[in-house]
Enzyme design. Structure first.
Site, mmCIF file in Angstrom:
data_model
loop_
_atom_site.group_PDB
_atom_site.id
_atom_site.type_symbol
_atom_site.label_atom_id
_atom_site.label_comp_id
_atom_site.label_asym_id
_atom_site.label_seq_id
_atom_site.Cartn_x
_atom_site.Cartn_y
_atom_site.Cartn_z
ATOM 1 N N HIS A 155 -76.251 52.045 -20.966
ATOM 2 C CA HIS A 155 -76.382 51.414 -22.201
ATOM 3 C C HIS A 155 -75.500 51.676 -23.291
ATOM 4 O O HIS A 155 -75.218 51.225 -24.453
ATOM 5 C CB HIS A 155 -77.686 51.679 -22.812
ATOM 6 C CG HIS A 155 -78.230 51.119 -23.759
ATOM 7 N ND1 HIS A 155 -77.532 50.269 -24.491
ATOM 8 C CD2 HIS A 155 -79.587 50.718 -24.445
ATOM 9 C CE1 HIS A 155 -78.286 49.613 -25.556
ATOM 10 N NE2 HIS A 155 -79.610 49.884 -25.351
ATOM 11 N N CYS A 156 -74.700 52.827 -22.878
ATOM 12 C CA CYS A 156 -73.756 53.473 -24.231
ATOM 13 C C CYS A 156 -72.363 53.211 -23.873
ATOM 14 O O CYS A 156 -71.876 52.465 -24.989
ATOM 15 C CB CYS A 156 -73.868 54.898 -24.107
ATOM 16 S SG CYS A 156 -75.631 55.348 -24.503
ATOM 17 N N ILE A 157 -71.661 53.750 -23.103
ATOM 18 C CA ILE A 157 -70.243 53.471 -22.892
ATOM 19 C C ILE A 157 -69.635 52.050 -23.036
ATOM 20 O O ILE A 157 -68.529 52.054 -23.841
ATOM 21 C CB ILE A 157 -69.571 54.368 -21.791
ATOM 22 C CG1 ILE A 157 -70.143 55.820 -21.527
ATOM 23 C CG2 ILE A 157 -67.942 54.427 -21.704
ATOM 24 C CD1 ILE A 157 -69.797 56.666 -22.770
#
Ligand SMILES: NC(=O)c1ccc[n+]([C@@H]2O[C@H](COP(=O)([O-])OP(=O)(O)OC[C@H]3O[C@@H](n4cnc5c(N)ncnc54)[C@H](O)[C@@H]3O)[C@@H](O)[C@H]2O)c1
Length: 401
Positions: free
Chosen positions: A256-258
């Site tokens: 979900h982040c990078i």
């Protein structure tokens, strides 16, 4: 204190468990399935222990709910909802909008509202606060703060207690109350001068990873052209005791982040007329790795994989978790199928995904290893197909970057 946490996913549930050691926690989530599972004392998130969850439920310190009016008398409300990208890869603020509405329509007392969702600088001041206040039926004054979440699901050494936590309030009172709240279960708090600094720091942390991963992914293509091993070269560079940090090549970035957060920074930068060249370029390089890997496999297999049985090993985006959000496996499978291969996948943590089930780790013509969970035996991978391409660098004696 009575604490409500909006969103009971990776971030919200993790924080719920820590907070419920001290406070009375209501975990509000729009998913009936998630709420029903949690209230049975079963965690759906790696790193959140079901026994510990059952214990706080038994003690009356935690309950999950789909009823928004259960947050009405909260002293603290934490927002932990998704901040994904839209189909055209722009910040998708629908979940934040919905959380703001839930708060404005149901919170009946003044409270400290803390955002833990990752978003662009200015979100707390210019988006969440007005979003809550515009729909409020009364004139309750809330305090607002940001404390971006840094949890790394599946990680054993760093957790909510020992990971330093950034925070900033819109007012000194909001900052102070935020410090008091997190001090109850977090060892190191770092106050910054404005919410925008905290929001930007969180985005930069993940942008740093995204850009360095893209750099090493490009480097893997250069070392292949040079006819040398990328892994040996990186290990050699890593002997320098300062000024170098090792990143490893992959079929792309997931989670979900990078793949997502840097685009929130780029969108804000571009709206302000500032450049976001590295972020855009890194996105392109990382998204191109799936096709690069498949092309390498095609080259190694006489120029075609048409009609070949291809086994993808590990479809979770990283080892030892069942999380498939933005996984590079999606693109690798797409490119293999576009070249006529018959693709199945094996992942003993994911089990079911995209309407397909995990296959046996055997009987393939070609195996492409994308994620290697500790539970998967390297020898079993090697014997699953006569040709194995390992993108993880963890399996000796097979093809790799
Ligand atoms: N997963 C991570 O490792 C991580 C780390 C740091 C920061 N973050 C950030 O934290 C935020 C949450 O991410 P996550 O990984 O916990 O997401 P998630 O998808 O695991 O969980 C989100 C939960 O929110 C629920 N939800 C959606 N809309 C809702 C609404 N309007 N009201 C109540 N519940 C709602 C969903 O049903 C889901 O259970 C994101 O901004 C993310 O970028 C995530």
């Amino acid at each position: 204190m009575k604490v409500s946490i909006i969103g009971q996913g990776y971030v919200g549930l993790t924080i719920s468990l820590f907070a419920s050691q001290v406070h009375d926690v209501v975990g509000f989530d729009t998913s009936r399935e998630v709420v029903a599972t949690l209230n049975r004392g079963m965690s759906h998130i790696e790193g959140v222990d079901s026994d510990a969850l059952a214990e706080v439920i038994r003690k009356g310190k935690y309950k999950a709910t789909t009823n928004p009016s259960d947050i009405s008398d909260s002293e603290i409300v934490i927002i932990a909802v998704p901040t994904p990208l839209s189909i055209d890869r722009k910040p998708d603020m629908r979940f934040i909008d919905a959380a703001c509405q839930t708060i404005s329509k149901n919170l009946r007392r003044s409270a400290l509202i803390i955002n833990e969702s990752t978003s662009f600088p200015g979100t707390l001041r210019n988006y969440i606060k007005p979003g809550i206040e515009k729909d409020s039926s009364n004139s309750i004054n809330h305090l607002y703060a940001i404390s971006p979440e840094r949890v790394d699901p599946g990680r054993g050494d760093f957790n909510q207690r020992n990971t330093p936590r950034l925070y900033a309030g819109l007012t000194p009172e909001a900052s102070e109350q935020t410090r008091v709240f997190y001090t109850s279960f977090c060892e190191k708090l770092v106050e910054v001068s404005s919410p925008e600094v905290a929001e930007a720091a969180k985005l930069f942390e993940n942008t740093f990873r995204q850009v360095n991963i893209a750099l090493v992914n490009e480097f893997a293509q250069i070392t292949h052209a040079l006819g040398i091993s990328v892994h040996e070269t990186l290990d050699a560079a890593d002997t320098k005791p300062y000024g170098f940090m090792k990143f490893t090549p992959s079929a792309g970035v997931g989670g979900h982040c990078i793949p997502v957060d840097p685009t929130y920074l780029a969108a804000k930068a571009e709206a302000l007329g500032a450049p976001a060249t590295f972020i855009r370029q890194a996105n392109d390089v990382n998204l191109g790795m799936a096709e690069y890997v498949v092309n390498r496999v095609v080259q190694d297999n006489g120029g075609s994989i048409e009609g070949k049985n291809v086994l993808i090993v590990g479809v979770a985006y990283k080892p030892n978790v069942a999380d498939v959000r933005e996984t590079a496996a999606e693109l690798v499978i797409k490119h293999c199928r576009a070249k006529g291969a018959l693709v199945v996948w094996h992942d003993d943590l994911v089990k079911n995904w995209n309407g397909e089930s995990s296959s046996h780790l055997s009987g393939a013509d070609i195996a492409i290893v994308l994620t290697k969970h500790e539970s998967i035996n390297p020898e079993a991978i090697k014997s699953s197909a006569p040709y194995v391409f390992d993108t993880t660098g963890k399996i000796n004696g097979v093809a790799t970057f």
